[in-house]
Scaffold this active site. Structure first.
Site, PDB file in Angstrom:
ATOM      1  N   THR A 228       0.832  -1.212   0.000  1.00 29.24           N
ATOM      2  CA  THR A 228       0.000   0.000   0.000  1.00 29.24           C
ATOM      3  C   THR A 228       0.863   1.259   0.000  1.00 29.24           C
ATOM      4  O   THR A 228       0.676   2.166  -0.819  1.00 29.24           O
ATOM      5  CB  THR A 228      -0.922  -0.008   1.246  1.00 29.24           C
ATOM      6  OG1 THR A 228      -1.662  -1.220   1.246  1.00 29.24           O
ATOM      7  CG2 THR A 228      -1.865   1.173   1.245  1.00 29.24           C
TER       8      THR A 228
ATOM      9  N   LYS B  28       5.873   1.873  12.844  1.00 26.82           N
ATOM     10  CA  LYS B  28       5.717   2.281  14.257  1.00 26.82           C
ATOM     11  C   LYS B  28       5.895   1.121  15.207  1.00 26.82           C
ATOM     12  O   LYS B  28       6.412   1.285  16.311  1.00 26.82           O
ATOM     13  CB  LYS B  28       4.381   2.978  14.493  1.00 26.82           C
ATOM     14  CG  LYS B  28       3.135   2.271  13.976  1.00 26.82           C
ATOM     15  CD  LYS B  28       2.817   2.721  12.573  1.00 26.82           C
ATOM     16  CE  LYS B  28       1.942   1.714  11.877  1.00 26.82           C
ATOM     17  NZ  LYS B  28       0.897   2.244  11.090  1.00 26.82           N
TER      18      LYS B  28
ATOM     19  N   GLU C 289       8.528  10.128   9.770  1.00 32.36           N
ATOM     20  CA  GLU C 289       7.304  10.950   9.861  1.00 32.36           C
ATOM     21  C   GLU C 289       6.036  10.143   9.657  1.00 32.36           C
ATOM     22  O   GLU C 289       5.002  10.392  10.291  1.00 32.36           O
ATOM     23  CB  GLU C 289       7.372  12.104   8.842  1.00 32.36           C
ATOM     24  CG  GLU C 289       6.187  13.041   8.881  1.00 32.36           C
ATOM     25  CD  GLU C 289       5.991  13.661  10.259  1.00 32.36           C
ATOM     26  OE1 GLU C 289       5.031  13.231  10.935  1.00 32.36           O
ATOM     27  OE2 GLU C 289       6.766  14.528  10.664  1.00 32.36           O
TER      28      GLU C 289
ATOM     29  N   ILE D 114       0.190  13.528   8.313  1.00 32.09           N
ATOM     30  CA  ILE D 114       0.266  14.725   9.182  1.00 32.09           C
ATOM     31  C   ILE D 114       1.695  14.946   9.681  1.00 32.09           C
ATOM     32  O   ILE D 114       2.298  14.026  10.223  1.00 32.09           O
ATOM     33  CB  ILE D 114      -0.623  14.555  10.440  1.00 32.09           C
ATOM     34  CG1 ILE D 114      -2.046  14.168  10.079  1.00 32.09           C
ATOM     35  CG2 ILE D 114      -0.604  15.805  11.292  1.00 32.09           C
ATOM     36  CD1 ILE D 114      -2.891  13.811  11.293  1.00 32.09           C
TER      37      ILE D 114
ATOM     38  N   GLU E 103      -3.610  -2.548   9.375  1.00 29.87           N
ATOM     39  CA  GLU E 103      -2.337  -3.264   9.415  1.00 29.87           C
ATOM     40  C   GLU E 103      -2.535  -4.665   8.838  1.00 29.87           C
ATOM     41  O   GLU E 103      -3.665  -5.161   8.754  1.00 29.87           O
ATOM     42  CB  GLU E 103      -1.840  -3.374  10.856  1.00 29.87           C
ATOM     43  CG  GLU E 103      -1.517  -2.047  11.499  1.00 29.87           C
ATOM     44  CD  GLU E 103      -0.464  -1.263  10.724  1.00 29.87           C
ATOM     45  OE1 GLU E 103       0.627  -1.767  10.483  1.00 29.87           O
ATOM     46  OE2 GLU E 103      -0.767  -0.117  10.328  1.00 29.87           O
TER      47      GLU E 103
ATOM     48  N   LYS F 232       2.250   4.296  18.441  1.00 26.06           N
ATOM     49  CA  LYS F 232       2.382   5.716  18.097  1.00 26.06           C
ATOM     50  C   LYS F 232       2.487   6.570  19.362  1.00 26.06           C
ATOM     51  O   LYS F 232       3.233   7.550  19.407  1.00 26.06           O
ATOM     52  CB  LYS F 232       1.198   6.150  17.235  1.00 26.06           C
ATOM     53  CG  LYS F 232       1.230   5.495  15.850  1.00 26.06           C
ATOM     54  CD  LYS F 232      -0.113   5.575  15.152  1.00 26.06           C
ATOM     55  CE  LYS F 232      -0.071   4.973  13.759  1.00 26.06           C
ATOM     56  NZ  LYS F 232      -1.388   4.774  13.153  1.00 26.06           N
TER      57      LYS F 232
ATOM     58  N   GLY G 260      -3.577   5.211   4.670  1.00 25.84           N
ATOM     59  CA  GLY G 260      -3.824   5.131   3.222  1.00 25.84           C
ATOM     60  C   GLY G 260      -2.524   5.307   2.455  1.00 25.84           C
ATOM     61  O   GLY G 260      -1.580   5.958   2.945  1.00 25.84           O
TER      62      GLY G 260
HETATM   63  N1  LIG Z   1      -1.192   1.338   5.179  1.00 27.96           N
HETATM   64  C1  LIG Z   1      -1.173   2.485   5.838  1.00 27.96           C
HETATM   65  O1  LIG Z   1      -2.114   3.301   5.795  1.00 27.96           O
HETATM   66  C2  LIG Z   1       0.003   2.818   6.689  1.00 27.96           C
HETATM   67  C3  LIG Z   1       1.031   1.931   6.903  1.00 27.96           C
HETATM   68  N2  LIG Z   1       2.098   2.286   7.689  1.00 27.96           N
HETATM   69  C4  LIG Z   1       3.186   1.352   7.876  1.00 27.96           C
HETATM   70  O2  LIG Z   1       3.860   1.194   6.627  1.00 27.96           O
HETATM   71  C5  LIG Z   1       4.435  -0.103   6.548  1.00 27.96           C
HETATM   72  C6  LIG Z   1       3.935  -0.787   5.276  1.00 27.96           C
HETATM   73  O3  LIG Z   1       2.547  -0.902   5.355  1.00 27.96           O
HETATM   74  P1  LIG Z   1       1.678  -1.337   4.074  1.00 27.96           P
HETATM   75  O4  LIG Z   1       2.229  -0.741   2.843  1.00 27.96           O
HETATM   76  O5  LIG Z   1       0.278  -1.051   4.428  1.00 27.96           O
HETATM   77  O6  LIG Z   1       1.923  -2.921   4.059  1.00 27.96           O
HETATM   78  P2  LIG Z   1       1.604  -3.968   2.883  1.00 27.96           P
HETATM   79  O7  LIG Z   1       1.305  -5.239   3.578  1.00 27.96           O
HETATM   80  O8  LIG Z   1       0.619  -3.419   1.940  1.00 27.96           O
HETATM   81  O9  LIG Z   1       3.001  -4.096   2.118  1.00 27.96           O
HETATM   82  C7  LIG Z   1       4.102  -4.782   2.633  1.00 27.96           C
HETATM   83  C8  LIG Z   1       5.122  -4.979   1.521  1.00 27.96           C
HETATM   84  O10 LIG Z   1       6.317  -5.517   2.104  1.00 27.96           O
HETATM   85  C9  LIG Z   1       6.757  -6.605   1.311  1.00 27.96           C
HETATM   86  N3  LIG Z   1       7.515  -7.507   2.176  1.00 27.96           N
HETATM   87  C10 LIG Z   1       7.098  -8.220   3.238  1.00 27.96           C
HETATM   88  N4  LIG Z   1       8.116  -8.923   3.774  1.00 27.96           N
HETATM   89  C11 LIG Z   1       9.202  -8.643   3.009  1.00 27.96           C
HETATM   90  C12 LIG Z   1      10.554  -9.051   3.036  1.00 27.96           C
HETATM   91  N5  LIG Z   1      11.009  -9.896   3.949  1.00 27.96           N
HETATM   92  N6  LIG Z   1      11.391  -8.554   2.101  1.00 27.96           N
HETATM   93  C13 LIG Z   1      10.950  -7.698   1.159  1.00 27.96           C
HETATM   94  N7  LIG Z   1       9.686  -7.266   1.087  1.00 27.96           N
HETATM   95  C14 LIG Z   1       8.823  -7.745   1.998  1.00 27.96           C
HETATM   96  C15 LIG Z   1       5.499  -7.217   0.731  1.00 27.96           C
HETATM   97  O11 LIG Z   1       5.818  -7.981  -0.410  1.00 27.96           O
HETATM   98  C16 LIG Z   1       4.712  -5.939   0.426  1.00 27.96           C
HETATM   99  O12 LIG Z   1       5.128  -5.430  -0.819  1.00 27.96           O
HETATM  100  C17 LIG Z   1       4.040  -0.814   7.845  1.00 27.96           C
HETATM  101  O13 LIG Z   1       5.074  -0.647   8.793  1.00 27.96           O
HETATM  102  C18 LIG Z   1       2.805  -0.057   8.295  1.00 27.96           C
HETATM  103  O14 LIG Z   1       2.588  -0.115   9.682  1.00 27.96           O
HETATM  104  C19 LIG Z   1       2.193   3.508   8.284  1.00 27.96           C
HETATM  105  C20 LIG Z   1       1.217   4.422   8.106  1.00 27.96           C
HETATM  106  C21 LIG Z   1       0.034   4.162   7.321  1.00 27.96           C
HETATM  107  N1  LIG Z   2      -3.241   0.913  10.425  1.00 31.46           N
HETATM  108  C1  LIG Z   2      -2.857   2.263  10.635  1.00 31.46           C
HETATM  109  C2  LIG Z   2      -2.142   2.775   9.443  1.00 31.46           C
HETATM  110  C3  LIG Z   2      -1.472   4.043   9.702  1.00 31.46           C
HETATM  111  O1  LIG Z   2      -0.647   4.204  10.595  1.00 31.46           O
HETATM  112  C4  LIG Z   2      -4.089   3.113  10.881  1.00 31.46           C
HETATM  113  O2  LIG Z   2      -5.194   2.605  10.669  1.00 31.46           O
HETATM  114  O3  LIG Z   2      -3.944   4.241  11.348  1.00 31.46           O
HETATM  115 NA    NA Z   3       3.059  11.851  10.259  1.00 28.67          NA
END
Ligand SMILES: NC(=O)C1=CN([C@@H]2O[C@H](COP(=O)(O)OP(=O)(O)OC[C@H]3O[C@@H](n4cnc5c(N)ncnc54)[C@H](O)[C@@H]3O)[C@@H](O)[C@H]2O)C=CC1
Ligand SMILES: N[C@@H](CC=O)C(=O)O
Ligand code: NA
Length: 430
Positions: free
Chosen positions: A15, A105, A129, A136, A190, A205, A302
């Site tokens: 994402t 986080k 950030e 934000i 998540e 957080k 998002g």
């Molecule tokens: N989705 C959201 O709205 C937000 C997410 N985050 C954080 O961002 C990070 C990513 O979240 P998302 O993009 O939602 O997760 P996601 O599950 O959509 O994507 C994870 C990605 O990591 C890859 N991956 C997993 N294990 C791997 C490995 N060992 N080596 C290489 N690639 C690997 C997967 O193939 C995938 O492309 C997390 O730490 C999450 O907490 C933070 C703020 C908002």
């Molecule tokens: N799962 C988290 C993603 C952003 O940090 C949320 O819903 O706020």
């Molecule tokens: Na922020």
């Protein structure tokens, strides 16, 4: 003379990773002008390259050898999530002299200080950030802008998924499971949504914000956590009847006793600014001694909004590399004690299901009195259920969490035909 290109390794193209790649590729000329050097994607590590269909990601950059990729970049952007192997990849990057940008986080709230130290030791940056409040700007204000002030409290809505769920349940009357599924499809949740629902994502957080606000090593385990898994349609309807809205709040504060950090659902007055924060939006109040109240508001989850914060960090650490400098350290020198947030007093609303009979109210009031819990208001609902029972809504004056829980247990033991339906904090303006 142009500076040499800065190699960026992207770990994860889900994402957030996918949208980060898009911003880097689509805005490459503009970013080059802002940085003074070109960003060059050195590789994109994913679990399954065949699952990547984004037109802006050059397929030849895809790799599954994530550890190797961390050794050949100037900036490693960790967007995998979870503790391991993310921690190993981040440490490898730092130890190979790369700066790190992460949105993780959970990792920072568990191993943050170890990673900050590794960054300092290697003379590189670690920026995050996106880890709090998505798009934000809140990490940088706490880390930099407010560093000349004394922060007393940081309080807000920092989980988009639970805010989206509570909001859709409140405004559209949709069932919990339907809305959770929707939040997952929108990319807010998540990988394991219990981190959101159980309050653990918000707790991570809260720990990060407490570190930055109070210069104290505060970890996830120091945060008192209650999620929204016990909040029902009936609690939401009860809140509405009282002109209130239920929100999941994260609160970190510091006073003479020490530092406390907690996450819990609260009934807010409908006119409170946080009550109006809808959908996946987040909002954070920071109370500085000199600044007075500040409010930060925007999209907390998002792909694109989170990628905005990630890319902002990439540009910042890239600029530092052009200058041969780093950003400020994260000094965690405070030894202030950690105080259990559950000890802080709050007003509560307890919903009870009791028989419509003589003496019931007196019996209930007696249990409250025995526990030294002062009742502020009682509402007896007119509607009765199939057994002829009806609901009693009891609002208390401020009381410690342990006492209201004990009162609930005692009531359960006392009432042969009644039960405690729920206990939810009620926010009162101080
Ligand atoms: N989705 C959201 O709205 C937000 C997410 N985050 C954080 O961002 C990070 C990513 O979240 P998302 O993009 O939602 O997760 P996601 O599950 O959509 O994507 C994870 C990605 O990591 C890859 N991956 C997993 N294990 C791997 C490995 N060992 N080596 C290489 N690639 C690997 C997967 O193939 C995938 O492309 C997390 O730490 C999450 O907490 C933070 C703020 C908002
Ligand atoms: N799962 C988290 C993603 C952003 O940090 C949320 O819903 O706020
Ligand atoms: Na922020």
């Amino acid at each position: 003379m142009t500076n040499k290109a800065i190699k960026v390794a992207l770990l994860g193209a889900g994402t957030v990773g996918s949208q980060t790649a898009r911003l880097i590729v689509e805005q490459s000329d503009e970013l080059e002008r802002r940085i003074g050097a070109r960003l060059e994607l050195a590789g994109v590590a994913v679990l399954d390259p065949a699952a990547v269909h984004d037109p802006w990601i050059d397929k030849s950059l895809l790799t599954t050898d994530t550890l190797e990729l961390t050794t050949r970049a100037d900036i490693v952007v960790e967007l995998i999530g979870g503790i391991e192997p993310a921690r190993t990849f981040v440490l490898s990057a730092l130890n190979h002299g790369a700066s790190v940008v992460t949105a993780n986080k959970a990792l920072l709230a568990t191993h943050g200080p170890e990673l900050y130290e590794a960054a300092e030791k290697n003379g590189v940056d670690i920026y995050f950030e996106a880890a709090v409040g998505g798009a934000i700007p809140i990490v940088r204000p706490l880390r930099e802008s407010m560093v000349g002030d004394k922060i007393n409290r940081v309080m807000g809505i920092v989980n988009g998924t639970t805010n989206y769920i509570l909001d859709e349940m409140t405004t559209k009357g949709l069932p919990f499971d339907t809305v959770l599924k929707d939040a997952q499809e929108k990319g807010f949740a998540e990988a394991d949504p219990t981190a959101d629902i159980g309050g653990f994502d918000a707790a991570a957080k809260a720990a990060i914000m407490a570190c930055l606000a109070f210069n104290r090593d505060v970890r996830m385990d120091d945060v008192h956590v209650e999620g929204i898994e016990h909040i029902t349609d009936s609690d939401i309807a009860a809140a509405r009847a009282m002109n209130r809205v239920i929100k999941l709040l994260a609160v970190v504060s510091q006073n003479d006793e020490g530092i406390s950090a907690g996450v819990y659902p609260v009934m807010l007055p409908a006119e409170h600014q946080l009550a109006k924060v809808s959908g996946s939006f987040n909002a954070v109040f920071v109370e500085g001694e000199a600044s007075d109240d500040l409010m930060f508001y925007g999209r907390g989850a998002g792909g694109a909004p989170t990628a905005s914060a990630v890319t902002g960090d990439i540009v910042t650490v890239a600029r530092h590399r052009v200058l041969g400098s780093t950003g400020p350290k994260i000094p965690l020198f405070s030894t202030a004690p950690i105080v259990d947030a559950a000890r802080a007093e709050s007003s509560y609303m307890m919903r009870l299901n009791v028989p419509d009979a003589v003496g019931v109210l007196a019996k209930v009031a007696e249990v409250f009195a025995r526990n030294n819990v002062s009742i502020r208001a009682v509402q007896q609902r007119e509607e009765t259920d199939d057994c002829g029972n009806h609901e009693l809504w009891i609002t208390t004056h401020a009381v410690a969490d342990s006492l209201i829980r004990k009162t609930a247990v005692d009531l359960e033991g006392t009432m042969s035909h009644g039960k405690v339906l729920s206990v939810v904090r009620v926010f009162e303006d101080e």
